[in-house]
Write a protein that holds these residues in place. Structure first.
Motif, mmCIF file in Angstrom:
data_model
loop_
_atom_site.group_PDB
_atom_site.id
_atom_site.type_symbol
_atom_site.label_atom_id
_atom_site.label_comp_id
_atom_site.label_asym_id
_atom_site.label_seq_id
_atom_site.Cartn_x
_atom_site.Cartn_y
_atom_site.Cartn_z
ATOM 1 N N PRO A 1 -29.338 -73.687 -34.331
ATOM 2 C CA PRO A 1 -28.157 -74.469 -34.566
ATOM 3 C C PRO A 1 -26.886 -74.294 -32.943
ATOM 4 C CG PRO A 1 -27.866 -73.161 -36.390
ATOM 5 C CD PRO A 1 -29.083 -72.742 -35.971
ATOM 6 N N TYR A 2 -27.648 -73.697 -32.786
ATOM 7 C CA TYR A 2 -26.723 -72.551 -31.537
ATOM 8 C C TYR A 2 -27.737 -72.822 -30.391
ATOM 9 C CZ TYR A 2 -24.756 -69.789 -34.839
ATOM 10 O OH TYR A 2 -23.437 -69.476 -36.562
ATOM 11 N N PRO A 3 -27.355 -73.044 -28.893
ATOM 12 C CA PRO A 3 -25.696 -72.762 -29.022
ATOM 13 C C PRO A 3 -24.265 -73.763 -29.199
ATOM 14 C CG PRO A 3 -26.599 -73.018 -26.703
ATOM 15 C CD PRO A 3 -28.257 -73.572 -27.627
ATOM 16 N N LEU B 1 -36.213 -63.949 -34.693
ATOM 17 C CA LEU B 1 -36.334 -62.160 -34.903
ATOM 18 C C LEU B 1 -37.691 -62.249 -35.528
ATOM 19 C CD1 LEU B 1 -33.838 -60.053 -34.771
ATOM 20 C CD2 LEU B 1 -34.595 -60.428 -33.266
ATOM 21 N N LYS B 2 -37.835 -63.023 -36.693
ATOM 22 C CA LYS B 2 -39.256 -62.815 -37.262
ATOM 23 C C LYS B 2 -39.862 -63.983 -36.972
ATOM 24 C CE LYS B 2 -36.939 -59.808 -40.268
ATOM 25 N NZ LYS B 2 -36.402 -59.317 -41.491
ATOM 26 N N HIS B 3 -39.571 -65.073 -37.732
ATOM 27 C CA HIS B 3 -40.099 -66.465 -38.368
ATOM 28 C C HIS B 3 -40.899 -67.338 -36.788
ATOM 29 C CE1 HIS B 3 -39.849 -64.682 -42.011
ATOM 30 N NE2 HIS B 3 -38.601 -64.832 -41.836
ATOM 31 N N ASP B 4 -40.639 -67.622 -35.600
ATOM 32 C CA ASP B 4 -40.895 -68.605 -34.544
ATOM 33 C C ASP B 4 -42.573 -68.344 -34.485
ATOM 34 O OD1 ASP B 4 -39.567 -70.416 -32.387
ATOM 35 O OD2 ASP B 4 -41.281 -69.163 -31.463
ATOM 36 N N ALA C 1 -38.659 -63.918 -25.210
ATOM 37 C CA ALA C 1 -37.441 -63.354 -24.994
ATOM 38 C C ALA C 1 -35.765 -63.985 -24.651
ATOM 39 C CB ALA C 1 -37.342 -62.637 -22.773
ATOM 40 N N ARG C 2 -36.821 -65.121 -24.774
ATOM 41 C CA ARG C 2 -35.593 -66.801 -25.411
ATOM 42 C C ARG C 2 -34.953 -66.031 -26.195
ATOM 43 N NH1 ARG C 2 -36.268 -72.529 -24.393
ATOM 44 N NH2 ARG C 2 -34.863 -73.339 -25.379
ATOM 45 N N LEU C 3 -35.789 -66.048 -27.259
ATOM 46 C CA LEU C 3 -35.685 -65.977 -28.506
ATOM 47 C C LEU C 3 -34.557 -64.648 -28.701
ATOM 48 C CD1 LEU C 3 -38.905 -65.800 -30.026
ATOM 49 C CD2 LEU C 3 -37.550 -67.932 -30.605
ATOM 50 N N GLN C 4 -35.012 -63.617 -27.787
ATOM 51 C CA GLN C 4 -33.968 -61.888 -27.895
ATOM 52 C C GLN C 4 -32.710 -62.532 -27.431
ATOM 53 O OE1 GLN C 4 -34.822 -59.261 -29.641
ATOM 54 N NE2 GLN C 4 -32.477 -58.981 -28.907
ATOM 55 N N ASN C 5 -32.629 -63.606 -26.280
ATOM 56 C CA ASN C 5 -31.630 -63.730 -25.622
ATOM 57 C C ASN C 5 -30.436 -64.771 -26.189
ATOM 58 O OD1 ASN C 5 -30.451 -66.761 -23.880
ATOM 59 N ND2 ASN C 5 -29.947 -63.926 -23.252
ATOM 60 N N LEU C 6 -31.233 -65.279 -27.094
ATOM 61 C CA LEU C 6 -30.370 -66.518 -28.157
ATOM 62 C C LEU C 6 -29.767 -65.074 -29.301
ATOM 63 C CD1 LEU C 6 -32.118 -69.900 -29.492
ATOM 64 C CD2 LEU C 6 -30.536 -70.070 -28.111
ATOM 65 N N VAL C 7 -30.491 -64.448 -29.507
ATOM 66 C CA VAL C 7 -29.912 -63.694 -30.707
ATOM 67 C C VAL C 7 -28.785 -62.512 -30.411
ATOM 68 C CG1 VAL C 7 -30.561 -61.349 -32.388
ATOM 69 C CG2 VAL C 7 -32.156 -63.719 -32.581
ATOM 70 N N GLU C 8 -28.589 -62.491 -29.018
ATOM 71 C CA GLU C 8 -27.546 -61.822 -27.981
ATOM 72 C C GLU C 8 -26.166 -62.675 -27.984
ATOM 73 O OE1 GLU C 8 -29.690 -60.179 -24.640
ATOM 74 O OE2 GLU C 8 -30.859 -59.080 -25.770
#
Length: 402
Positions: A180-182, A336-339, A364-371
């Motif tokens: 749902p972000y950003p 972090l886990k389920h993509d 890397a895009r997934l990690q960036n979203l988390v951050e």
């Protein structure tokens, strides 16, 4: 109507996918086609799609599987009657079989074993009590290099029949599109329910929606089919991302005859979590659930028949901080886990193939979203603390002097 094979080919493709998307249109298969689409995005894959009348295929597939049971072999029986001849070689041939009934469609490719160095089947749904019934179809998998299965408690029984490596793999999700972000949309849907439902809980929610401003979305049609799986997934994810609460129960919770009381993790949990809903329901009591949803309040346990669902919702609504924490945790853990990229990475590693640069970029895009999510969460918390402290100081200055 004759069968047409459409091959969407890429230069130097190393993966071959066999997809039933032009034969099987039920909405329950759409998340599997989502995985196929993503494999084509972050790997070099050709996708082979048989085109055939879906109603006629129901008949021919039933006849083919009945014949296989009668003769005790499935190796030469093809429900499509026509075969496609591969003219190039692949590092990996991959097919998702939602049901053992799908296995025989592999016979629609004439030379799949000779042209593909490794072969992987993702077997989606098979209950342990039915394994013996599907023995003939499962025996076909003795020619397959690796089998991945969603139902963890069925692995041992299948492995005994086929004597090939069988490994558990959980469902996945396009965590980026479901995130749902950003945009952080307003959650204008109060509660969303799809698939099986309790009539008791449903009636209580209907009554609530008639009395107050409570937006309750539920299904009214049985045997749902879609003309385009992408449209269905887009509609589904957008409703989920705008929903506050989401009903999620263990697979086929109301059909013990089908499950034999086996408890497994359904796709609903992955979808609801990725979209940041607060999930309510009965999760399965199995190791695969606790391993994949190992954070606090991943699912708030609510009985299947919940006549007090209105009181439960009212109690939860009185805890906005808790609800926001649940939504954030669900989204972050999904990223972090389920993509699907993590599932495909597991499959490639198992068969000895390297991940692609596009897969690394997606991770890397997934990690960036988390951050970004966690940074904004911390910023919001600091702002709230500052506002609370300012109000407290104002109150103190306005206190009368004694």
């Amino acid at each position: 109507m004759s069968v047409i094979f459409n091959l969407d080919a890429k230069k130097n493709a190393r993966i071959l996918l066999l997809s039933l998307r032009k034969i099987k249109f039920h909405v329950a298969r759409c998340y599997l086609y989502e995985l196929e689409d993503l494999i084509c995005e972050f790997d070099s894959a050709d996708i082979l799609t048989p085109v055939f009348n879906p109603d006629l295929f129901k008949v021919t597939n039933r006849i083919a599987n009945t014949m296989a049971q009668a003769v005790g072999s499935s190796r030469l029986i093809n429900p499509l009657f026509k075969q496609f001849n591969l003219d190039k070689e692949y590092e990996l041939f991959f097919i998702i079989c939602q049901s053992p009934l799908d296995i025989l469609t592999i016979n629609s490719i004439k030379n799949w074993r000779n042209k593909c160095r490794r072969v992987v089947v993702w077997l989606d749904e098979i209950w342990a009590k039915d394994i013996e019934k599907w023995k003939v179809q499962l025996s076909f998998l003795q020619e397959i290099d690796y089998i991945f299965m969603n139902f963890s408690q069925s692995i041992e029984g299948v492995s005994k029949i086929i004597q090939r490596p069988c490994e558990y793999i959980p469902f996945g999700i396009d965590a980026i599109k479901f995130c749902p972000y950003p945009l952080n949309r307003e959650r204008s849907v109060d509660l969303y329910s799809v698939g099986r439902r309790s009539q008791v809980t449903h009636q209580a929610l209907l009554n609530l929606s008639e009395r107050i401003n409570f937006f309750y979305i539920y299904e009214t049609i049985k045997d749902l089919y879609t003309a385009d799986h992408r449209y269905h997934r887009s509609l589904y994810k957008n409703i989920l991302k705008k929903s506050r609460y989401f009903i999620a129960n263990r697979a086929k919770i109301d059909d013990a005859n089908a499950t034999g009381d086996q408890q497994e993790v359904g796709a609903r949990f992955f979808e609801g979590a990725a979209a940041g809903t607060v999930m309510l329901g009965v999760p399965p009591e199995c190791e695969s659930f606790t391993r994949n949803f190992d954070w606090e309040d991943a699912v708030i346990q609510v009985a299947y028949d919940a006549p007090n669902i209105v009181e439960i919702l009212a109690e939860l609504d009185s805890q906005p901080d808790r609800l926001q924490k649940i939504r954030t945790n669900n989204v972050v853990n999904s990223l972090l886990k389920h993509d699907w990229v993590y599932r495909w990475e597991t499959i490639l590693a198992t068969v000895g193939l390297d991940s692609t640069p596009a897969m690394m970029a997606r991770k890397a895009r997934l990690q960036n979203l988390v951050e970004r999510i966690l940074t904004r969460k911390n910023s919001d918390e600091r702002s709230a603390a500052h506002y609370s402290d300012r109000i407290h100081k104002q109150d103190r200055t306005q206190m009368p002097v004694v």
